[in-house]
Design an enzyme around this catalytic site. Structure first.
Site, PDB file in Angstrom:
ATOM      1  N   GLY A   1       5.456   7.897   1.612  1.00 14.89           N
ATOM      2  CA  GLY A   1       6.198   9.083   2.026  1.00 14.89           C
ATOM      3  C   GLY A   1       7.549   9.114   1.351  1.00 14.89           C
TER       4      GLY A   1
ATOM      5  CB  SER B   1      13.823   8.204   0.114  1.00 15.71           C
ATOM      6  OG  SER B   1      14.910   7.425   0.559  1.00 15.71           O
TER       7      SER B   1
ATOM      8  CB  SER C   1       3.446   4.390  -3.416  1.00 14.09           C
ATOM      9  OG  SER C   1       3.318   4.646  -2.047  1.00 14.09           O
TER      10      SER C   1
ATOM     11  N   GLY D   1      10.715   7.440   7.255  1.00 15.36           N
ATOM     12  CA  GLY D   1      10.484   6.532   8.377  1.00 15.36           C
ATOM     13  C   GLY D   1       9.470   5.443   8.111  1.00 15.36           C
TER      14      GLY D   1
END
Length: 200
Positions: A35, A37, A109, A40
């Site tokens: 996800g 930056s 990623s 969470g």
């Protein structure tokens, strides 16, 4: 066969993965948190790791920033470096799976191909993609490290969501909406999914 490996021979482990799993009392697999930056990822991964620890499960967290302090401190943030970053983490994660542990990885990623590459390193069912879903607007509001502000001022190059792309998972095993749900709710959702699939 890659260059330089023609004289190498794989050494089989004396203790097999299934034996380690049996002793630990749970399966071994990768929970791959992806996800933006500030979405969470690390917060959920670490809270989940603590919950698993309290249940007597063997789990380890591989965090993006922490890994770049050591193993991957020679890599930058251009696309080629990001790909190598994920490739290395995939190989390390595979070793942990072979050792019977649950691996929780918290990495942006951003590229689907890289995440698919890691999925292909392990056996079927050993890679669980967790999309930590949170809008760019909300992530920018949170911005705990001030990175989005720097990216907007062009002080950081190749920043995911601003000057570099993020490719959302197409068919993740788990989706967490951290814009709507609390960390505890997200952790409970993952635990229920792991129990449902008899992984823990």
């Amino acid at each position: 066969m890659s260059k330089g490996t023609e004289n190498l021979v794989w050494h089989e482990a004396a203790v097999k993965k299934d034996e380690r799993r049996m002793k630990n009392g749970h399966e071994s697999f990768i929970l791959w948190f992806t996800g933006l930056s500030a979405s969470g990822k690390s917060s959920v991964a670490n809270k989940l790791a603590h919950s698993l620890f309290e249940r007597g499960k063997q789990a380890v967290v591989l965090d993006g920033d922490n890994i770049r302090h050591g193993l991957n401190n020679d890599l930058g943030f251009k696309e080629a470096d990001r790909k190598e970053n994920i490739r290395r983490i995939g190989e390390v994660s595979k070793l942990f799976v072979e050792s019977g542990q649950i691996v929780l990885t918290a990495f942006i990623s951003p590229y689907r191909d890289d995440r698919d590459l890691v999925r292909g390193l392990v056996d079927r069912g050993e890679f669980i993609e967790v999309h930590v879903k949170c809008s760019l607007e909300e992530c920018e509001k949170r911005d705990p490290k001030g990175l989005y502000q720097k990216a907007r001022r062009n002080e950081i190059q190749h920043f995911t969501g601003i000057s570099a792309p993020y490719e959302e998972p197409l068919n993740p095993e788990i989706v967490l909406d951290t814009e709507k749900d609390s960390i505890d709710v997200c952790v409970e959702k993952i635990l229920n999914e792991l129990k449902r699939n008899r992984l823990i």
